[in-house]
Design a protein around this motif. Structure first.
Motif, PDB file in Angstrom:
ATOM      1  N   ARG A  44       0.855  -1.191   0.000  1.00 57.03           N
ATOM      2  CA  ARG A  44       0.000   0.000   0.000  1.00 57.03           C
ATOM      3  C   ARG A  44       0.893   1.243   0.000  1.00 57.03           C
ATOM      4  N   HIS A  45       0.572   2.195  -0.862  1.00 54.14           N
ATOM      5  CA  HIS A  45       1.353   3.424  -0.976  1.00 54.14           C
ATOM      6  C   HIS A  45       2.849   3.130  -1.157  1.00 54.14           C
ATOM      7  N   GLY A  46       3.144   2.055  -1.892  1.00 52.86           N
ATOM      8  CA  GLY A  46       4.525   1.728  -2.217  1.00 52.86           C
ATOM      9  C   GLY A  46       5.295   0.979  -1.153  1.00 52.86           C
ATOM     10  N   HIS A  47       4.647   0.629  -0.034  1.00 54.17           N
ATOM     11  CA  HIS A  47       5.312  -0.067   1.065  1.00 54.17           C
ATOM     12  C   HIS A  47       4.656  -1.429   1.306  1.00 54.17           C
ATOM     13  N   VAL A  48       5.497  -2.426   1.561  1.00 56.34           N
ATOM     14  CA  VAL A  48       4.974  -3.726   1.976  1.00 56.34           C
ATOM     15  C   VAL A  48       4.461  -3.589   3.401  1.00 56.34           C
ATOM     16  N   VAL A  49       3.163  -3.868   3.588  1.00 58.11           N
ATOM     17  CA  VAL A  49       2.561  -3.694   4.913  1.00 58.11           C
ATOM     18  C   VAL A  49       2.186  -5.029   5.545  1.00 58.11           C
ATOM     19  N   ALA A  50       2.126  -6.088   4.756  1.00 53.32           N
ATOM     20  CA  ALA A  50       1.857  -7.421   5.297  1.00 53.32           C
ATOM     21  C   ALA A  50       2.464  -8.442   4.349  1.00 53.32           C
ATOM     22  N   GLU A  51       3.141  -9.435   4.904  1.00 45.22           N
ATOM     23  CA  GLU A  51       3.776 -10.469   4.081  1.00 45.22           C
ATOM     24  C   GLU A  51       3.904 -11.740   4.899  1.00 45.22           C
ATOM     25  N   GLY A  52       3.676 -12.850   4.231  1.00 45.74           N
ATOM     26  CA  GLY A  52       3.807 -14.118   4.931  1.00 45.74           C
ATOM     27  C   GLY A  52       3.960 -15.265   3.955  1.00 45.74           C
ATOM     28  N   TRP A  53       4.652 -16.303   4.411  1.00 46.34           N
ATOM     29  CA  TRP A  53       4.855 -17.512   3.631  1.00 46.34           C
ATOM     30  C   TRP A  53       4.453 -18.697   4.498  1.00 46.34           C
ATOM     31  N   TRP A  54       3.697 -19.593   3.933  1.00 43.79           N
ATOM     32  CA  TRP A  54       3.286 -20.795   4.634  1.00 43.79           C
ATOM     33  C   TRP A  54       4.408 -21.823   4.508  1.00 43.79           C
ATOM     34  N   ALA A  55       5.100 -22.103   5.619  1.00 46.08           N
ATOM     35  CA  ALA A  55       6.184 -23.085   5.581  1.00 46.08           C
ATOM     36  C   ALA A  55       5.647 -24.399   4.985  1.00 46.08           C
ATOM     37  N   PRO A  56       6.462 -25.053   4.127  1.00 48.39           N
ATOM     38  CA  PRO A  56       7.891 -24.856   3.885  1.00 48.39           C
ATOM     39  C   PRO A  56       8.238 -23.810   2.822  1.00 48.39           C
ATOM     40  N   TYR A  57       7.244 -23.098   2.272  1.00 41.81           N
ATOM     41  CA  TYR A  57       7.535 -22.026   1.319  1.00 41.81           C
ATOM     42  C   TYR A  57       8.168 -20.862   2.074  1.00 41.81           C
ATOM     43  N   SER A  58       9.019 -20.094   1.381  1.00 43.07           N
ATOM     44  CA  SER A  58       9.771 -19.051   2.069  1.00 43.07           C
ATOM     45  C   SER A  58      10.086 -17.901   1.122  1.00 43.07           C
ATOM     46  N   ALA A  59      10.494 -16.781   1.709  1.00 45.51           N
ATOM     47  CA  ALA A  59      10.639 -15.532   0.964  1.00 45.51           C
ATOM     48  C   ALA A  59      11.657 -15.613  -0.156  1.00 45.51           C
ATOM     49  N   ALA A 336       1.433  -9.340  12.673  1.00 46.58           N
ATOM     50  CA  ALA A 336       2.807  -9.675  12.309  1.00 46.58           C
ATOM     51  C   ALA A 336       3.211 -11.024  12.898  1.00 46.58           C
ATOM     52  N   GLU A 337       2.829 -11.280  14.132  1.00 43.59           N
ATOM     53  CA  GLU A 337       3.145 -12.549  14.765  1.00 43.59           C
ATOM     54  C   GLU A 337       2.425 -13.699  14.049  1.00 43.59           C
ATOM     55  N   ARG A 338       1.191 -13.470  13.674  1.00 45.27           N
ATOM     56  CA  ARG A 338       0.449 -14.512  12.958  1.00 45.27           C
ATOM     57  C   ARG A 338       1.100 -14.812  11.610  1.00 45.27           C
ATOM     58  N   LEU A 339       1.518 -13.779  10.921  1.00 43.89           N
ATOM     59  CA  LEU A 339       2.159 -13.973   9.618  1.00 43.89           C
ATOM     60  C   LEU A 339       3.484 -14.716   9.756  1.00 43.89           C
ATOM     61  N   ARG A 340       4.191 -14.492  10.843  1.00 45.54           N
ATOM     62  CA  ARG A 340       5.454 -15.195  11.063  1.00 45.54           C
ATOM     63  C   ARG A 340       5.250 -16.693  11.296  1.00 45.54           C
ATOM     64  N   ARG A 341       4.076 -17.072  11.787  1.00 46.94           N
ATOM     65  CA  ARG A 341       3.827 -18.462  12.174  1.00 46.94           C
ATOM     66  C   ARG A 341       3.069 -19.250  11.118  1.00 46.94           C
ATOM     67  N   LEU A 342       2.837 -18.686   9.959  1.00 46.98           N
ATOM     68  CA  LEU A 342       2.084 -19.398   8.931  1.00 46.98           C
ATOM     69  C   LEU A 342       2.800 -20.684   8.535  1.00 46.98           C
ATOM     70  N   SER A 343       2.027 -21.755   8.385  1.00 44.44           N
ATOM     71  CA  SER A 343       2.642 -23.033   8.031  1.00 44.44           C
ATOM     72  C   SER A 343       1.594 -23.970   7.471  1.00 44.44           C
ATOM     73  N   LEU A 344       1.995 -24.741   6.475  1.00 38.23           N
ATOM     74  CA  LEU A 344       1.217 -25.899   6.090  1.00 38.23           C
ATOM     75  C   LEU A 344       1.493 -27.003   7.098  1.00 38.23           C
TER      76      LEU A 344
END
Length: 476
Positions: A44-59, A336-344
């Motif tokens: 939003r407005h050129g800034h990443v405001v939310a990001e997450g990867w469901w393990a084992p996928y990663s950035a 942010a904490e929820r996004l950090r813990r995303l996992s399959l």
């Protein structure tokens, strides 16, 4: 965790006018509908405001984008046109004369760059399979041999060979391969370091599929489009081309079993789909780059889903209502904490560290990933397993976690467990949306290996683990 070389600046939802609760509602909807996402990024407005990867996928890993690739090919066409090397009314028969069949129809002679970009050459449906059957070694010639049943410019059919031909035309007039051109003019200046491509037997890229990029690179592409082709202080893509390519050129119809959602009726641009809000680059099984100019918003998702509305509807219905709402920093922290813990979910079950098994694969099961009779051997190793599939594949499998291996050059990430007398493992072809579930019956000495979603190119697991990737070895 940020990638090593971030392409976009970071901010918080609250600072960018997005309610974290709206993002959480989006995640809730995806979870409630059992939508398998692999990554999500909101800009939003050129800034990443939310990001997450469901393990084992990663950035850092690139992900197969399927037909999102088409939109990058469109940009390459725009660059060739801006350089004066190609024009919208240039005909295929003039640019690629050696690919013209002797019995070409008059309509085939009239097909132009515009018709290819808008997929209005005159085929009623996708001509890919028919074209390859007619000319296994020359998809351009095969496309021109498939009968045209509609007048050019009058009917949109999602027609994959149109993009393949555009890629060949760009390469002909520029004297460079599509990857070389995009590396030089787009990816390099943007700082994208990990663009990978599937190829056909000749070494050419298909253009209509096969590009692998990390999620942030796709988000950066969306931001480039949102800024009319401008990246920092450089105009990488002509403003006029971005606006032309992302404008509606033709109406669209729903395709039963594939595009049955309201966004499919919004029209088609030049290798971009129009949407209820903005426009999108759209790839099979849930690969999206949504650009929503009225809200200064880009949303990117990768995953393994069979219906596009499973991702699109939650974005429109959960995220958009949360724009420009009053937000709190506490909500941001929770998100942010929820996004950090995303996992399959890893395969549930026990380790049974002393148990080995040898079995024979039964390929009669639907969607089999391995040939019939393949020998399957499971041996315990270091709290996990070493899995041997025939003579060429050896895969490391974790228990309660994932282990990486690259038996043929491409990575596979696997998790497994014993469930009674059955060994179960999930093998993620991690740079794609696809995974294989292996089930080994230790008592019967039989195994099955089935795709969760069968890849569009080949059902052979081995072909997806080889490097370089080869999608159609029969096309020279």
């Amino acid at each position: 965790m940020l990638p090593r070389h971030p392409l976009l600046p970071r901010s918080t939802p609250a600072a960018s006018g997005i309610s974290s609760r709206a993002v959480a509602a989006l995640l809730d909807r995806l979870e409630a509908q059992s939508v398998e996402c692999h990554s999500l990024m909101i800009v939003r407005h050129g800034h990443v405001v939310a990001e997450g990867w469901w393990a084992p996928y990663s950035a850092e890993r690139p992900h197969l984008l399927y037909s999102v690739t088409k939109s990058f090919t469109s940009v390459a066409v725009g660059l060739a046109i801006a350089d004066g090397l190609l024009a919208l009314d240039d005909r295929v028969v003039d640019v690629l004369p050696e690919h013209v069949p002797a019995d070409i129809s008059e309509q085939g002679r009239r097909v132009t760059v515009h018709h290819l970009l808008s997929m209005t050459a005159g085929h009623r449906t996708d001509s890919l399979d028919a074209a390859w059957r007619l000319e296994p070694g020359d998809l351009v010639k095969g496309f021109l041999r498939v009968p045209f049943t509609e007048a050019e410019g009058s009917w949109h059919a999602y027609d994959n060979p149109t993009t393949f031909i555009l890629a060949r035309m760009v390469e002909r007039v520029t004297g460079r391969s599509l990857p070389e051109l995009l590396d030089d003019r787009l990816f390099g200046p943007m700082g994208v370091e990990h663009a990978e491509w599937d190829r056909v037997a000749s070494g050419a890229v298909p253009g209509f599929t096969g590009l692998h990029l990390p999620t942030e690179a796709v988000a950066a592409f969306g931001q480039l489009l949102l800024r009319d082709g401008r990246w920092g202080d450089r105009q990488l893509v002509p403003r006029e081309w971005v606006r032309l390519a992302t404008s509606r050129h033709v109406g669209t119809t729903q395709i039963e079993g594939w595009s049955e959602n309201p966004d499919s009726l919004c029209g088609y641009g030049y290798q971009f789909w129009m949407s209820r809000h903005g426009y999108r680059a759209d790839g099979a099984f849930g690969q999206f780059c949504l650009v929503v100019p009225p809200h200064d918003l880009v949303v990117v998702a990768t995953g393994a889903v069979t219906q596009g509305e499973a991702v699109l509807d939650p974005v429109w219905e959960c995220l958009l209502p949360g724009l420009d709402e009053v937000a709190s920093s506490r909500d941001d922290e929770v998100l942010a904490e929820r996004l950090r813990r995303l996992s399959l979910a890893p395969v549930p079950g026990s380790a049974m560290p002393e148990r080995s098994v040898k079995a024979e694969l039964d390929a009669s099961a639907e969607d089999s990933a391995l040939p019939d009779g393949t020998t399957v051997v499971v041996d315990p190793v270091d709290g996990g397993w070493r899995l041997r599939l025939g003579s060429s594949l050896t895969v490391e499998v974790g228990h309660g976690s994932w282990r990486d291996s690259s038996p043929l050059g491409r990575p596979v990430v696997a998790t497994g467990a014993w469930q009674g007398n059955t060994f179960v493992a999930d093998l993620y072809v991690i740079t794609t949306p696809h995974r294989v579930r292996l089930v080994v019956d230790a008592v019967a000495g039989k195994a099955v290996a089935r795709w969760h979603i069968v890849p569009l190119t080949s059902p052979s697991l081995e072909s997806h683990l080889r490097s370089p990737l080869m999608t159609r070895t029969d096309v020279a």
